[in-house]
Design an enzyme around this catalytic site. Structure first.
Site, PDB file in Angstrom:
ATOM      1  N   GLY A 249       0.777  -1.237   0.000  1.00 44.92           N
ATOM      2  CA  GLY A 249       0.000   0.000   0.000  1.00 44.92           C
ATOM      3  C   GLY A 249       0.803   1.277   0.000  1.00 44.92           C
ATOM      4  O   GLY A 249       0.231   2.371   0.004  1.00 44.92           O
ATOM      5  N   GLU A 291       4.249  -6.432   1.813  1.00 42.82           N
ATOM      6  CA  GLU A 291       3.913  -6.909   0.464  1.00 42.82           C
ATOM      7  C   GLU A 291       3.795  -5.737  -0.511  1.00 42.82           C
ATOM      8  O   GLU A 291       2.708  -5.436  -1.004  1.00 42.82           O
ATOM      9  CB  GLU A 291       2.558  -7.621   0.494  1.00 42.82           C
ATOM     10  CG  GLU A 291       2.522  -8.870   1.324  1.00 42.82           C
ATOM     11  CD  GLU A 291       1.126  -9.462   1.406  1.00 42.82           C
ATOM     12  OE1 GLU A 291       1.013 -10.682   1.514  1.00 42.82           O
ATOM     13  OE2 GLU A 291       0.138  -8.700   1.363  1.00 42.82           O
ATOM     14  N   ARG A 331      -6.570   2.505 -15.336  1.00 45.05           N
ATOM     15  CA  ARG A 331      -6.562   3.271 -14.084  1.00 45.05           C
ATOM     16  C   ARG A 331      -7.155   4.687 -14.213  1.00 45.05           C
ATOM     17  O   ARG A 331      -7.919   5.103 -13.338  1.00 45.05           O
ATOM     18  CB  ARG A 331      -5.160   3.313 -13.488  1.00 45.05           C
ATOM     19  CG  ARG A 331      -4.631   1.910 -13.130  1.00 45.05           C
ATOM     20  CD  ARG A 331      -3.380   1.921 -12.256  1.00 45.05           C
ATOM     21  NE  ARG A 331      -3.668   2.382 -10.920  1.00 45.05           N
ATOM     22  CZ  ARG A 331      -3.409   3.583 -10.466  1.00 45.05           C
ATOM     23  NH1 ARG A 331      -2.799   4.463 -11.247  1.00 45.05           N
ATOM     24  NH2 ARG A 331      -3.729   3.935  -9.244  1.00 45.05           N
ATOM     25  N   CYS A 362     -13.917   2.535 -27.691  1.00 49.24           N
ATOM     26  CA  CYS A 362     -15.212   3.133 -27.968  1.00 49.24           C
ATOM     27  C   CYS A 362     -15.959   3.430 -26.664  1.00 49.24           C
ATOM     28  O   CYS A 362     -16.967   2.795 -26.346  1.00 49.24           O
ATOM     29  CB  CYS A 362     -16.014   2.198 -28.863  1.00 49.24           C
ATOM     30  SG  CYS A 362     -17.388   3.040 -29.604  1.00 49.24           S
ATOM     31  N   GLU A 363     -15.403   4.357 -25.916  1.00 53.45           N
ATOM     32  CA  GLU A 363     -15.972   4.792 -24.626  1.00 53.45           C
ATOM     33  C   GLU A 363     -15.583   6.249 -24.456  1.00 53.45           C
ATOM     34  O   GLU A 363     -14.390   6.570 -24.542  1.00 53.45           O
ATOM     35  CB  GLU A 363     -15.307   4.050 -23.446  1.00 53.45           C
ATOM     36  CG  GLU A 363     -15.552   2.605 -23.301  1.00 53.45           C
ATOM     37  CD  GLU A 363     -16.836   2.258 -22.577  1.00 53.45           C
ATOM     38  OE1 GLU A 363     -17.373   3.118 -21.847  1.00 53.45           O
ATOM     39  OE2 GLU A 363     -17.287   1.125 -22.765  1.00 53.45           O
ATOM     40  N   TYR A 391      -0.144  -2.068 -12.108  1.00 57.29           N
ATOM     41  CA  TYR A 391      -1.572  -2.201 -12.405  1.00 57.29           C
ATOM     42  C   TYR A 391      -1.953  -1.619 -13.772  1.00 57.29           C
ATOM     43  O   TYR A 391      -3.060  -1.124 -13.952  1.00 57.29           O
ATOM     44  CB  TYR A 391      -2.411  -1.572 -11.288  1.00 57.29           C
ATOM     45  CG  TYR A 391      -2.083  -2.124  -9.928  1.00 57.29           C
ATOM     46  CD1 TYR A 391      -2.424  -3.436  -9.599  1.00 57.29           C
ATOM     47  CD2 TYR A 391      -1.383  -1.373  -8.979  1.00 57.29           C
ATOM     48  CE1 TYR A 391      -2.089  -3.967  -8.360  1.00 57.29           C
ATOM     49  CE2 TYR A 391      -1.050  -1.899  -7.738  1.00 57.29           C
ATOM     50  CZ  TYR A 391      -1.404  -3.205  -7.440  1.00 57.29           C
ATOM     51  OH  TYR A 391      -1.074  -3.728  -6.219  1.00 57.29           O
TER      52      TYR A 391
HETATM   53  C1  LIG Z   1      -3.187  -8.300   0.151  1.00 62.57           C
HETATM   54  C2  LIG Z   1      -2.456  -7.293  -0.647  1.00 62.57           C
HETATM   55  N1  LIG Z   1      -1.129  -7.180  -0.470  1.00 62.57           N
HETATM   56  C3  LIG Z   1      -0.415  -6.285  -1.179  1.00 62.57           C
HETATM   57  C4  LIG Z   1      -1.012  -5.456  -2.107  1.00 62.57           C
HETATM   58  C5  LIG Z   1      -0.149  -4.495  -2.840  1.00 62.57           C
HETATM   59  O1  LIG Z   1      -0.495  -3.187  -2.660  1.00 62.57           O
HETATM   60  P1  LIG Z   1       0.389  -2.037  -3.296  1.00 62.57           P
HETATM   61  O2  LIG Z   1       0.524  -2.334  -4.734  1.00 62.57           O
HETATM   62  O3  LIG Z   1      -0.416  -0.824  -3.048  1.00 62.57           O
HETATM   63  O4  LIG Z   1       1.692  -2.036  -2.593  1.00 62.57           O
HETATM   64  C6  LIG Z   1      -2.395  -5.532  -2.317  1.00 62.57           C
HETATM   65  C7  LIG Z   1      -3.086  -4.625  -3.255  1.00 62.57           C
HETATM   66  O5  LIG Z   1      -3.692  -3.662  -2.871  1.00 62.57           O
HETATM   67  C8  LIG Z   1      -3.132  -6.492  -1.572  1.00 62.57           C
HETATM   68  O6  LIG Z   1      -4.441  -6.626  -1.756  1.00 62.57           O
HETATM   69  N1  LIG Z   2      -5.537  -1.967  -8.862  1.00 61.34           N
HETATM   70  C1  LIG Z   2      -5.381  -0.915  -7.895  1.00 61.34           C
HETATM   71  C2  LIG Z   2      -4.577  -1.289  -6.695  1.00 61.34           C
HETATM   72  C3  LIG Z   2      -4.599  -2.717  -6.257  1.00 61.34           C
HETATM   73  C4  LIG Z   2      -5.660  -3.110  -5.359  1.00 61.34           C
HETATM   74  C5  LIG Z   2      -5.391  -4.527  -4.953  1.00 61.34           C
HETATM   75  N2  LIG Z   2      -5.932  -4.839  -3.662  1.00 61.34           N
HETATM   76  C6  LIG Z   2      -4.782   0.283  -8.555  1.00 61.34           C
HETATM   77  O1  LIG Z   2      -4.477   0.234  -9.712  1.00 61.34           O
HETATM   78  O2  LIG Z   2      -4.617   1.306  -7.934  1.00 61.34           O
END
Ligand SMILES: Cc1ncc(COP(=O)(O)O)c(C=O)c1O
Ligand SMILES: N[C@@H](CCCC[NH3+])C(=O)O
Length: 437
Positions: A249, A291, A331, A362-363, A391
């Protein structure tokens, strides 16, 4: 010779460099849309995370959240850097297996893992399964009893922490589809069931409060709630959790509006808090896992597009259309995410227009960026959107039957194709013709 403009490296021809490779040459060689990674930036981020923990002298593990970008080459790169990773589907796990990634370093997440996915994970001696719900405990009990195989598990809990981020990116609040709720006693019930299940070996607790987080408070609060749970479980069940996994996060900078804290600020604060609570309560210092996904790969990726049509509505807006869009980067449309863009073949030219970059899907919502200041552009120019490494490709789709882009890794002035461009033929590869009646 190269110079730096903002965060971008530029060569003498005034072209953007990615990992020392001329982005315009990349576009010619591999065509566009193309996602190019500066591999050294990925390595540097990993080294950075490691150094923070090393200097704090605590036991830790960095587990790359591979949902941010998961391909065979990426798992191999992660393995070169000797960290763990997490997967969230059989498909990601299969890719890690195909990459030769050591599966004992993989954690398996997911709020609805199927029997087949769990079986596949057990067959490959997965490092750890992060259990999300009661149904999964039952499935794992059945599968492990059948194969008489022990497996390490962690419990994902929702600590009741709302992270300050996009609504879709919040996961730690009570009202979430993920994990066991602490407040209602579900987490207690789950750990008791797991302790009583012969082949499930509980090694840790996990929480993840959300993604693209800039404020430190949520992490601190999560660390406190997790340590309280460790203490409660020690007192109630005589079980002291060896690992506390605080998820990912950590926010990154996409535009100048965002000023994320450096990972060391987050991580040091988390370590200090956990140490403080452990000492105060006479708990063993748990191994601390994180993570990170976005913060490992986000800034390393650049999306290259070729400019096609322009449309000017006098007094309203200028549109510049490129050959990709929401299919290779959802995104902006999904989260109103903002990126900075440059013209890769005109890096030294002054800005001369304010344009909004439209995708080709097409959006009406398929806009990659609004009101960007760019040099004058014409068809054939190469627009580069920066920091698209997380992502982007991993959320790519074939909407409108547009093939997904190719991906290249660039390092020390050399490039390597790591994902081939899909072709029109691939669009019908799984289709079956109508059976005539
Ligand atoms: C369980 C878990 N761990 C790690 C992440 C990785 O998050 P970030 O890419 O924001 O570091 C996510 C995605 O939000 C997640 O769902
Ligand atoms: N996909 C999201 C973040 C990952 C969420 C996963 N739990 C983004 O692009 O910001």
């Amino acid at each position: 010779m190269s110079t730096q403009i903002g965060t971008a490296d530029v060569n003498q021809a005034g072209h953007l460099l990615v990992g020392g490779v001329d982005a315009v040459k990349l576009a010619t060689e591999y065509q566009t849309p193309l996602i190019a990674y500066d591999v050294s930036k990925i390595r540097q981020q990993i080294h950075h995370f490691k150094a923070i923990f090393d200097s704090a002298q605590v036991k830790y593990q960095i587990s790359y959240a591979s949902k941010a970008f998961a391909t065979i080459a990426m798992y191999q790169l992660i393995n070169q850097e000797q960290i763990h990773c997490d997967v969230v589907s059989g498909g990601e796990l299969y890719t890690a297996v195909k990459a030769g990634f050591p599966i004992d370093k993989v954690s398996f997440h997911g709020n609805n893992k199927s029997r087949e996915e769990l079986q596949f994970a057990l067959e490959h001696q997965i490092g750890c399964i992060i259990i999300d719900n009661f149904h999964e405990i039952e499935l794992l009990r059945e599968l492990t009893e059948k194969s008489q195989q022990s497996v390490d598990v962690m419990l994902r809990v929702t600590p009741g922490v709302s992270a300050h981020t996009h609504e879709y990116d919040m996961t730690g609040q009570e009202d979430s589809k993920f994990g066991f709720d602490i407040k209602s006693g579900q987490a207690d019930q789950a750990i008791q069931q797991i302790i009583a299940t012969p082949y499930l070996n509980p090694v840790g607790i996990h929480c993840h409060i959300g993604s693209q987080i800039f404020a430190i408070e949520g992490f601190i609060l999560a660390a406190q709630k997790m340590m309280q749970l460790v203490l409660d479980w020690k007192n109630k069940f005589n079980f002291e959790t060896p690992i506390v996994n605080l998820g990912g996060g950590f926010g990154i900078r996409y535009t100048d509006d965002e000023q994320p804290l450096q990972p060391e600020v987050f991580i040091q604060a988390i370590i200090d808090e956990i140490k403080k609570i452990a000492t105060k309560n006479n708990l063993k210092l748990p191994e601390i896992w994180i993570e990170p996904g976005r913060s490992i790969v986000g800034a390393a990726g650049v999306s290259l597009y070729t400019v096609g049509s322009h449309k000017s509505i006098p007094g309203v807006r200028n549109y510049l259309a490129v050959d990709g869009g929401m299919g290779d980067n959802i995104r902006p449309a999904l989260y109103q995410a903002k990126y900075e863009s440059v013209v890769a073949n005109k890096m030294n030219e002054p800005t001369a227009q304010t344009v909004s970059i439209a995708g080709k899907y097409c959006e009406s919502g398929d806009m990659l960026a609004w009101d960007q200041k760019l040099p004058a552009t014409q068809a054939g120019d190469i627009v580069a959107m920066l920091d698209t490494g997380a992502y982007g490709y991993s959320m790519a789709s074939n909407y409108n039957r547009n093939p997904r882009p190719a991906v290249v890794f660039c390092e020390n002035g050399k490039s390597q194709l790591v994902v081939k461009r899909e072709q029109w033929q691939d669009m019908t590869a799984l289709d079956l013709p109508l059976i005539e009646s």
